[in-house]
Motif scaffolding. Structure first.
Motif: not given
Length: 137
Positions: A34-38
């Motif tokens: 989730h956090l890797a998706d900008p």
């Protein structure tokens, strides 16, 4: 109160934040993805060392503008009515002012009096009082 935009390395905070929503729980691995998706934006309010509030949304790219669709605004009941949600919305407005998006929007129900008051007090306006939303399964 610490208002923080989450990024890589904040997986534990995201796992904690999701417990405030009607979704989840999520795993550490799901939080990493989730956090890797900008295009997924997450902001938390930390008070007394705990995640007390959480907003997440999706960046939507259109031809005429880039929007942040605020999907969920949640504050732990013990921390409500202290300005946390308003501060998180202000932090998102500041991030948008850097050029990340042109506008932000959120859906709620007219009968949700606390949400209606929050969004109005945070500078939101209701451009079309007759907007209707359809869900598709």
């Amino acid at each position: 109160m610490d208002i923080r935009i989450l990024g890589a390395g904040d997986e534990a905070l995201l796992v904690d934040a999701v417990t405030l929503t009607d979704e989840g729980p999520i795993s550490h691995q799901a939080a990493t993805r989730h956090l890797a998706d900008p295009d997924l934006v997450n902001v938390v309010a930390i008070e007394d060392g705990v995640v007390a509030g959480f907003i997440y949304g999706h960046v939507l790219r259109r031809f005429e503008a880039v929007s942040l669709f605020i999907y969920s605004v949640d504050v732990d009941e013990a921390f409500q009515r202290r300005g946390l949600a308003k501060a998180m919305l202000a932090r998102l407005r500041d991030l948008g002012a850097t050029g990340r998006w042109d506008e932000m929007f959120v859906f709620t129900n007219a009968s949700n009096t606390p949400a209606m008051a929050l969004y109005a007090s945070a500078g939101g306006h209701r451009p079309n009082p007759d907007d209707v939303m359809f869900d598709f399964d």
